[in-house]
Motif scaffolding. Structure first.
Motif, PDB file in Angstrom:
ATOM      1  N   TRP A   1      18.041  40.917   6.572  1.00  0.00           N
ATOM      2  CA  TRP A   1      18.962  39.938   7.149  1.00  0.00           C
ATOM      3  C   TRP A   1      18.665  39.640   8.612  1.00  0.00           C
ATOM      4  CZ3 TRP A   1      22.184  41.430  11.169  1.00  0.00           C
ATOM      5  CH2 TRP A   1      22.504  42.780  11.287  1.00  0.00           C
TER       6      TRP A   1
ATOM      7  N   ASN B   1      17.788  35.488  12.804  1.00  0.00           N
ATOM      8  CA  ASN B   1      18.714  36.014  11.798  1.00  0.00           C
ATOM      9  C   ASN B   1      18.807  35.123  10.563  1.00  0.00           C
ATOM     10  OD1 ASN B   1      19.433  37.627  14.144  1.00  0.00           O
ATOM     11  ND2 ASN B   1      21.253  38.207  12.985  1.00  0.00           N
ATOM     12  N   SER B   2      18.921  35.778   9.407  1.00  0.00           N
ATOM     13  CA  SER B   2      19.047  35.074   8.136  1.00  0.00           C
ATOM     14  C   SER B   2      20.504  34.703   7.870  1.00  0.00           C
ATOM     15  CB  SER B   2      18.532  35.963   7.006  1.00  0.00           C
ATOM     16  OG  SER B   2      18.815  35.398   5.747  1.00  0.00           O
TER      17      SER B   2
ATOM     18  N   ARG C   1      23.276  37.052   4.595  1.00  0.00           N
ATOM     19  CA  ARG C   1      24.293  38.105   4.596  1.00  0.00           C
ATOM     20  C   ARG C   1      25.398  37.737   5.575  1.00  0.00           C
ATOM     21  NH1 ARG C   1      22.499  43.384   3.715  1.00  0.00           N
ATOM     22  NH2 ARG C   1      24.620  43.998   4.308  1.00  0.00           N
TER      23      ARG C   1
ATOM     24  N   SER D   1      25.256  38.887   9.157  1.00  0.00           N
ATOM     25  CA  SER D   1      24.373  38.108  10.017  1.00  0.00           C
ATOM     26  C   SER D   1      24.954  36.733  10.318  1.00  0.00           C
ATOM     27  CB  SER D   1      23.005  37.959   9.350  1.00  0.00           C
ATOM     28  OG  SER D   1      22.140  37.154  10.115  1.00  0.00           O
TER      29      SER D   1
ATOM     30  N   ASP E   1      16.311  30.765   8.166  1.00  0.00           N
ATOM     31  CA  ASP E   1      15.455  30.942   6.988  1.00  0.00           C
ATOM     32  C   ASP E   1      14.495  29.775   6.779  1.00  0.00           C
ATOM     33  OD1 ASP E   1      16.911  33.406   6.182  1.00  0.00           O
ATOM     34  OD2 ASP E   1      18.544  32.000   5.778  1.00  0.00           O
TER      35      ASP E   1
END
Length: 400
Positions: free
Chosen positions: A228, A296-297, A300, A303, A346
């Motif tokens: 994440w 950060n992804s 989750r 995150s 992402d």
């Protein structure tokens, strides 16, 4: 509130973590313990005895003054005797046994306020202490379970406490939605040890000290390598940032091996790894950067909504330009085009394009870096500790 509100002179920071350890939670606890002690509180960090850190000095490891105590409680810890896939039950056993030890300590240290950090210890204490004794117990919340029964149980336990601290507004919003009184919830984002960034080496000197090429465009990521954290996307973005190298500061175990293998496949020879380094060594490594990445992804909730990353504030204090994911958690601090460039999470191509833009536009990079450093100037740990200490003194009732 009675006069006893103003009697808070002792505070236990009760946290079920390895201390010292390699994760950000230990850095935060050590920094806050030192900073809370500077407000005049007599602080003890209360942690379990955990393998494998026996004999490591926590004050030296975290680079903090010996102004607080460390109390270690026994717990049944067999977690690392088993592979990761079989650690759930040992983790629960360790968490509950530490919670019971913390409950026993709380029963005999009635002149101390308590600030908890984990959900299991919270539920043990709220079930085991008398309601009157809970008047001196508070909690700091860094994440929440997914909506459902577990979240309801955590929220119900928190509702029994006179004071709750959260690290961002999303956490407070969700707790208030679960029925907590907003007047008893303080939002206090994480902080940074600004003194460590007061006299950083120049970019060239930092690179020379780290054994890095002086003239290669350099990106830096600092932090853990959990999925994440988005470092996989950052490695993939290197395909869109020609000539640059990436320095990855931190990471361990399977996560480090996963990202290292990905880098060998997608960006061979262009990604360097330091592994875990002591917290005081991080600022000089950040100083090697042209641009720092915080990718950060969105996958989750911790995150996307709940995080308040220590490495965000360190990046802002470093005087280097920052590219970060456009997430609500980070937008509580960052503003696109003002103190950072924000990109869709992402998305390796968008991340690579933003990194390339800052490598090519030094004027923009400098403007963002200067504004970020100005914005973080009020986020020293001592400022946060004063805010938290004042809140606890106002809300906790501790026996004389």
């Amino acid at each position: 509130m009675g006069a006893s509100v103003h009697r808070l002179t002792r505070l236990d920071l009760t946290v079920n973590i390895r201390f010292p350890g390699t994760r950000a939670n230990g850095i935060q606890v050590a920094a806050m313990a030192e900073a809370l002690a500077a407000t005049g509180l007599n602080v003890d960090v209360v942690v379990p005895r955990r393998w494998p850190w026996k004999g490591v000095d926590p004050y030296e490891h975290y680079g903090v003054a010996r102004t607080f105590g460390v109390q270690r409680l026994a717990s049944l810890d067999t977690i690392d005797m088993l592979p990761a896939r079989a650690q759930r039950v040992p983790f629960l056993v360790q968490s509950v046994t530490f919670g019971l030890r913390a409950l026993a300590r709380a029963a005999v240290t009635r002149d101390a306020g308590i600030l908890l950090r984990d959900h299991y210890t919270l539920q043990v204490l709220t079930n085991g202490l008398r309601r009157a004794d809970l008047a001196r117990v508070s909690a700091e919340v860094h994440d929440l379970p997914a909506p459902g029964v577990r979240r309801q149980r955590v929220a119900a336990a928190l509702a029994l406490l006179p004071a709750v601290v959260t690290i961002n507004h999303a956490l407070k919003h969700d707790l208030v939605s679960e029925g907590l009184d907003p007047g008893r919830v303080l939002v206090a984002p994480d902080g940074v040890s600004l003194a460590r960034f007061a006299s950083l080496p120049s970019r060239g000197d930092a690179r020379a000290a780290a054994g890095l090429p002086l003239d290669t465009p350099r990106l830096v990521y600092a932090g853990q390598l959990y999925r994440w954290k988005g470092v996989d996307t950052l490695v993939a973005a290197m395909a869109h940032v020609p000539r640059a190298e990436l320095l990855v500061v931190g990471g361990q175990g399977d996560d480090l091996e996963r990202v290292r293998a990905l880098a060998e496949r997608l960006a061979p020879g262009r990604v360097r790894f330091t592994g875990n380094v002591p917290p005081p060594a991080v600022p000089a490594l950040l100083a090697t950067a042209d641009v720092i990445a915080l990718p950060n992804s969105a996958g989750r909730e911790i995150s996307a909504r709940y995080t308040s990353p220590l490495k965000l504030f360190e990046a802002m204090a470093s005087g280097r330009a920052l590219v970060a994911s456009d997430l609500s958690s980070l937008r509580e601090v960052l503003r696109d085009g003002e103190n950072a460039l924000l990109v869709p999470p992402d998305d390796a191509q968008a991340l690579g394009a933003a990194l390339s833009r800052l490598l090519q536009d030094q004027a923009l990079a400098e403007r963002l870096a200067v504004r970020a450093r100005d914005d973080v100037s009020g986020r020293d740990w001592r400022a946060r500790a004063r805010q938290v200490a004042e809140f606890l003194r106002e809300h906790l009732e501790v026996a004389a």
